[in-house]
Design an enzyme around this catalytic site. Structure first.
Site, mmCIF file in Angstrom:
data_model
loop_
_atom_site.group_PDB
_atom_site.id
_atom_site.type_symbol
_atom_site.label_atom_id
_atom_site.label_comp_id
_atom_site.label_asym_id
_atom_site.label_seq_id
_atom_site.Cartn_x
_atom_site.Cartn_y
_atom_site.Cartn_z
ATOM 1 N N GLY A 1 46.005 61.345 67.333
ATOM 2 C CA GLY A 1 45.440 62.034 66.180
ATOM 3 C C GLY A 1 45.993 61.462 64.891
ATOM 4 O O GLY A 1 47.056 60.829 64.882
ATOM 5 N N GLN B 1 48.053 60.951 56.067
ATOM 6 C CA GLN B 1 48.948 59.938 56.645
ATOM 7 C C GLN B 1 48.570 58.517 56.240
ATOM 8 O O GLN B 1 49.358 57.593 56.443
ATOM 9 C CB GLN B 1 48.964 60.049 58.180
ATOM 10 C CG GLN B 1 49.642 61.318 58.674
ATOM 11 C CD GLN B 1 49.617 61.378 60.176
ATOM 12 O OE1 GLN B 1 48.633 61.812 60.768
ATOM 13 N NE2 GLN B 1 50.687 60.909 60.807
ATOM 14 N N CYS C 1 54.647 61.898 66.179
ATOM 15 C CA CYS C 1 53.749 61.764 65.036
ATOM 16 C C CYS C 1 53.818 60.323 64.555
ATOM 17 O O CYS C 1 54.903 59.749 64.493
ATOM 18 C CB CYS C 1 54.213 62.713 63.935
ATOM 19 S SG CYS C 1 53.275 62.588 62.407
ATOM 20 N N LEU C 2 52.673 59.736 64.209
ATOM 21 C CA LEU C 2 52.672 58.335 63.773
ATOM 22 C C LEU C 2 53.474 58.142 62.483
ATOM 23 O O LEU C 2 53.934 57.039 62.208
ATOM 24 C CB LEU C 2 51.234 57.828 63.582
ATOM 25 C CG LEU C 2 50.412 57.685 64.865
ATOM 26 C CD1 LEU C 2 49.035 57.120 64.552
ATOM 27 C CD2 LEU C 2 51.122 56.817 65.901
ATOM 28 N N HIS D 1 48.400 70.137 65.289
ATOM 29 C CA HIS D 1 49.323 69.193 64.628
ATOM 30 C C HIS D 1 48.649 68.563 63.402
ATOM 31 O O HIS D 1 49.244 68.509 62.323
ATOM 32 C CB HIS D 1 49.736 68.113 65.641
ATOM 33 C CG HIS D 1 50.598 67.032 65.078
ATOM 34 N ND1 HIS D 1 51.916 66.854 65.452
ATOM 35 C CD2 HIS D 1 50.330 66.045 64.180
ATOM 36 C CE1 HIS D 1 52.424 65.813 64.777
ATOM 37 N NE2 HIS D 1 51.476 65.295 64.015
ATOM 38 N N GLU D 2 47.404 68.133 63.577
ATOM 39 C CA GLU D 2 46.712 67.454 62.468
ATOM 40 C C GLU D 2 46.330 68.432 61.363
ATOM 41 O O GLU D 2 46.405 68.090 60.183
ATOM 42 C CB GLU D 2 45.478 66.703 62.981
ATOM 43 C CG GLU D 2 45.747 65.634 64.037
ATOM 44 C CD GLU D 2 46.888 64.685 63.727
ATOM 45 O OE1 GLU D 2 47.178 64.437 62.533
ATOM 46 O OE2 GLU D 2 47.534 64.200 64.674
ATOM 47 N N HIS E 1 49.171 68.929 59.104
ATOM 48 C CA HIS E 1 49.308 67.853 58.105
ATOM 49 C C HIS E 1 48.490 68.160 56.844
ATOM 50 O O HIS E 1 48.924 67.863 55.732
ATOM 51 C CB HIS E 1 48.791 66.519 58.673
ATOM 52 C CG HIS E 1 49.811 65.745 59.446
ATOM 53 N ND1 HIS E 1 50.991 65.301 58.898
ATOM 54 C CD2 HIS E 1 49.808 65.289 60.724
ATOM 55 C CE1 HIS E 1 51.674 64.609 59.814
ATOM 56 N NE2 HIS E 1 50.983 64.596 60.934
HETATM 57 NI NI NI Z 1 51.399 63.708 62.758
#
Ligand code: NI
Length: 160
Positions: A46, A51, A90-91, A132-133, A136
């Site tokens: 995701g 991000q 998380c990226l 999670h997204e 963000h």
């Molecule tokens: Ni993330």
């Protein structure tokens, strides 16, 4: 289609609230394509627009199953059910993992990339990824809600 630069953990933008998308125009389509490419390049499940430095309420998800990558614009959680304690990364936080409690199921309303309103009922990993997204989009990252003491740094295999 292009890979965009990721924003990482100490970047203040990750704490900002993203704005609603007013119109699903060409710019949003390009953003979505680029976000999917960027997510795939880094093997993520995701990615939120913030991000890649764009404060718009757009997320992409891909569990690498038959459903393919999906894009959710202006997602809203309508309902949650149950809980799951899950490992999460998380990226924007490379090599870091922690345990987080997420809903087991969520019902989410969003606009798809054709500009149509849709509803999705997700459970388990998909519910986790969507929550999670969406966090963000509200300036929340997973380490903000991790179970204390569960943060681990794991080097990727190729660096060992
Ligand atoms: Ni993330």
């Amino acid at each position: 289609m292009a890979i965009r630069n990721l924003r990482y953990e100490n970047d203040e933008i990750l704490k900002k609230t993203s704005r609603q998308v007013e119109k699903v125009d060409d710019k949003i389509q390009i953003l979505i394509d680029d976000m999917i490419d960027t997510m795939h390049k880094y093997n993520g499940v995701g990615l939120a627009a913030v991000q890649v430095g764009i404060l718009k309420r757009v997320i992409v998800i891909d569990l690498y199953d038959d459903n393919g990558p999906i894009a959710l614009i202006n997602p809203e959680i309508l309902k949650t059910k149950g809980e799951q304690e899950v490992d999460e990364g998380c990226l924007s936080f490379p090599n870091q993992f922690a345990k987080v409690v997420r809903p087991l199921e969520v019902t989410v309303e969003y606009i798809n990339r054709e500009g149509k309103k849709e509803k999705i009922k997700a459970k388990e990993l998909l519910a986790q990824a969507i929550c999670h997204e969406i966090d963000h989009l509200n300036g929340i990252v997973f380490v903000d809600k991790m179970i204390p003491g569960t943060l681990e740094y794991i080097e990727p295999e190729e660096n060992k």
